[in-house]
Design an enzyme around this catalytic site. Structure first.
Site, mmCIF file in Angstrom:
data_model
loop_
_atom_site.group_PDB
_atom_site.id
_atom_site.type_symbol
_atom_site.label_atom_id
_atom_site.label_comp_id
_atom_site.label_asym_id
_atom_site.label_seq_id
_atom_site.Cartn_x
_atom_site.Cartn_y
_atom_site.Cartn_z
ATOM 1 N N ASN A 12 -2.478 2.926 6.375
ATOM 2 C CA ASN A 12 -1.955 1.699 5.621
ATOM 3 C C ASN A 12 -3.043 2.052 3.913
ATOM 4 O O ASN A 12 -4.053 1.134 4.860
ATOM 5 C CB ASN A 12 -1.385 0.723 5.884
ATOM 6 C CG ASN A 12 -1.252 -0.503 5.097
ATOM 7 O OD1 ASN A 12 -1.009 0.325 3.169
ATOM 8 N ND2 ASN A 12 -1.373 -2.023 5.240
ATOM 9 N N TRP A 13 -2.278 2.293 2.955
ATOM 10 C CA TRP A 13 -3.991 2.919 2.113
ATOM 11 C C TRP A 13 -4.678 1.236 1.689
ATOM 12 O O TRP A 13 -5.687 1.122 0.935
ATOM 13 C CB TRP A 13 -3.936 3.812 1.141
ATOM 14 C CG TRP A 13 -4.134 5.272 1.343
ATOM 15 C CD1 TRP A 13 -4.752 5.435 2.704
ATOM 16 C CD2 TRP A 13 -4.551 5.776 0.916
ATOM 17 N NE1 TRP A 13 -5.067 6.611 3.287
ATOM 18 C CE2 TRP A 13 -5.158 7.248 1.643
ATOM 19 C CE3 TRP A 13 -4.770 7.010 -0.517
ATOM 20 C CZ2 TRP A 13 -5.296 8.928 1.426
ATOM 21 C CZ3 TRP A 13 -4.932 7.513 -0.894
ATOM 22 C CH2 TRP A 13 -5.622 8.470 0.514
ATOM 23 N N LYS A 14 -3.126 -0.008 1.489
ATOM 24 C CA LYS A 14 -2.728 -0.615 0.822
ATOM 25 C C LYS A 14 -3.231 -0.658 -0.591
ATOM 26 O O LYS A 14 -3.172 0.764 -0.722
ATOM 27 C CB LYS A 14 -3.859 -1.844 1.270
ATOM 28 C CG LYS A 14 -3.870 -1.700 2.890
ATOM 29 C CD LYS A 14 -5.082 -3.062 3.858
ATOM 30 C CE LYS A 14 -4.511 -3.129 5.196
ATOM 31 N NZ LYS A 14 -5.201 -3.947 5.728
ATOM 32 N N HIS A 99 3.476 -7.500 6.794
ATOM 33 C CA HIS A 99 1.948 -7.620 6.870
ATOM 34 C C HIS A 99 1.380 -8.774 6.390
ATOM 35 O O HIS A 99 2.389 -9.355 5.198
ATOM 36 C CB HIS A 99 1.235 -6.199 6.097
ATOM 37 C CG HIS A 99 0.026 -5.771 6.401
ATOM 38 N ND1 HIS A 99 -1.199 -6.806 5.796
ATOM 39 C CD2 HIS A 99 -0.374 -4.705 6.863
ATOM 40 C CE1 HIS A 99 -2.108 -6.366 6.251
ATOM 41 N NE2 HIS A 99 -1.419 -4.588 6.982
ATOM 42 N N GLU A 101 -0.606 -9.826 5.016
ATOM 43 C CA GLU A 101 -1.108 -9.643 3.801
ATOM 44 C C GLU A 101 -0.140 -10.225 2.648
ATOM 45 O O GLU A 101 -0.647 -10.781 1.825
ATOM 46 C CB GLU A 101 -2.094 -8.225 3.003
ATOM 47 C CG GLU A 101 -3.709 -8.288 3.959
ATOM 48 C CD GLU A 101 -4.242 -6.885 3.963
ATOM 49 O OE1 GLU A 101 -5.171 -7.038 4.905
ATOM 50 O OE2 GLU A 101 -3.454 -6.106 3.159
ATOM 51 N N GLU A 169 -0.229 -6.581 14.660
ATOM 52 C CA GLU A 169 -1.986 -7.152 14.253
ATOM 53 C C GLU A 169 -2.487 -8.661 14.092
ATOM 54 O O GLU A 169 -1.730 -9.211 12.886
ATOM 55 C CB GLU A 169 -2.123 -6.777 12.793
ATOM 56 C CG GLU A 169 -1.076 -5.005 12.713
ATOM 57 C CD GLU A 169 -1.846 -4.570 10.851
ATOM 58 O OE1 GLU A 169 -2.155 -3.872 10.804
ATOM 59 O OE2 GLU A 169 -1.422 -5.224 9.927
ATOM 60 N N GLY A 175 -9.321 -5.998 9.347
ATOM 61 C CA GLY A 175 -10.828 -5.859 8.472
ATOM 62 C C GLY A 175 -12.084 -6.779 8.665
ATOM 63 O O GLY A 175 -12.774 -6.305 7.613
ATOM 64 N N SER A 214 -8.543 -3.059 12.491
ATOM 65 C CA SER A 214 -9.471 -2.279 12.675
ATOM 66 C C SER A 214 -10.342 -1.480 14.004
ATOM 67 O O SER A 214 -11.013 -1.523 14.619
ATOM 68 C CB SER A 214 -10.664 -3.993 12.634
ATOM 69 O OG SER A 214 -11.124 -4.503 12.687
ATOM 70 N N GLY A 235 -6.157 0.787 8.988
ATOM 71 C CA GLY A 235 -6.275 0.208 7.902
ATOM 72 C C GLY A 235 -7.249 1.476 6.520
ATOM 73 O O GLY A 235 -7.173 2.039 6.616
ATOM 74 N N GLY A 236 -7.927 0.787 6.947
ATOM 75 C CA GLY A 236 -9.265 1.194 5.979
ATOM 76 C C GLY A 236 -9.741 2.580 6.217
ATOM 77 O O GLY A 236 -10.157 3.457 5.721
#
Length: 256
Positions: A12-14, A99, A101, A169, A175, A214, A235-236
């Protein structure tokens, strides 16, 4: 015996990525071509602005491309939104809904998440439905209650293993570099599996449950070996091909 689905590794590049990042997508697409791809499904969800070009880059790769959210309606006066049909029109095959967020920043409720998942199904997209507890809920011992409530309210009644993926999650881990302990993850995933089986019967055994929060190349080997962890939502660490492919490689020993 009920056939289990292939594990799913999803990135997931957000709100990250412009055309300069296309080489990273191409490198991931090329890196998942070896025989392991027959046993592990891979997915990348870039920003909507890159959907069409990303699917073109991956046309001869097993890497699937998806979106990060969709509107619950097919079309209409919804400035700035995209529909599930639009994602499918760009040759996307998945969409993330619910999600944390989106729930936190945009007020997405369980009921809205369900409507978005239903819209995804109607457009023949698979929905990745995210659930998870906040740190306050965790400290109050409410984790399993939150998961049960979110599954009940966010997952459509007609969900199948082909159309629906659950992504656990823990909100407090996203993150932050913090992850739950192995026993915590095992307990949460075992609980969700039992809850899905109670609701969907044999189909509940096949619906994949991903872990997110994470996930990275350092902890991937341990995470993918946990019972009822049917893949990862990353994610990241999915922004760089080297990191994503390192996580992908964590499955090699499991299938050696």
């Amino acid at each position: 015996m009920t056939e289990r689905m292939r594990p799913l590794l999803a990135g997931n590049w957000k709100m990250n990525g412009i055309r300069d990042c296309l080489p990273e997508i191409k490198a991931i697409a090329e890196g998942v071509k070896h025989p392991l791809s027959e046993k592990i499904e891979t997915l990348l969800c870039p920003p909507a602005t890159l959907l069409y070009v990303a699917t073109a880059l991956c046309s001869d790769s097993p890497l699937a491309i998806g979106a990060q959210d969709c509107h619950q309606d097919v079309s209409g006066a919804h400035t700035g939104d995209i529909s599930a049909a639009m994602i499918a029109d760009c040759f996307g095959t998945y969409v993330i809904v619910g999600h944390s967020e989106r729930r936190r920043d945009h007020g997405d409720t369980d009921e809205l998440v369900r409507a978005k998942a239903e819209a995804a199904h109607a457009a023949e997209l698979a929905a990745i439905i995210c659930i998870g507890e906040t740190e306050d809920q965790r400290l109050a011992g409410e984790t399993l209650d939150v998961l049960k409530r979110q599954i009940a309210a966010s997952v459509p009644d007609g969900a199948t293993a082909e159309t629906t993926v659950i992504a656990y999650e823990p909100v407090w881990a996203i993150g932050t570099g913090r992850t739950p302990t192995r026993p915590d993850i095992e307990a949460a995933h075992a609980f969700m599996r039992a809850d899905l089986i109670a609701r969907f019967g044999a189909e509940g055994k096949r619906i994949r449950i991903l872990y997110g929060g994470s996930a990275n190349p350092r902890n991937a080997k341990e995470l993918v070996g946990i019972a009822n962890v049917d893949g990862l939502l990353v994610g990241g660490a999915s922004l760089k091909a080297a990191d994503f492919l390192a996580i992908y490689g964590a499955y090699e020993q499991l299938h050696a």
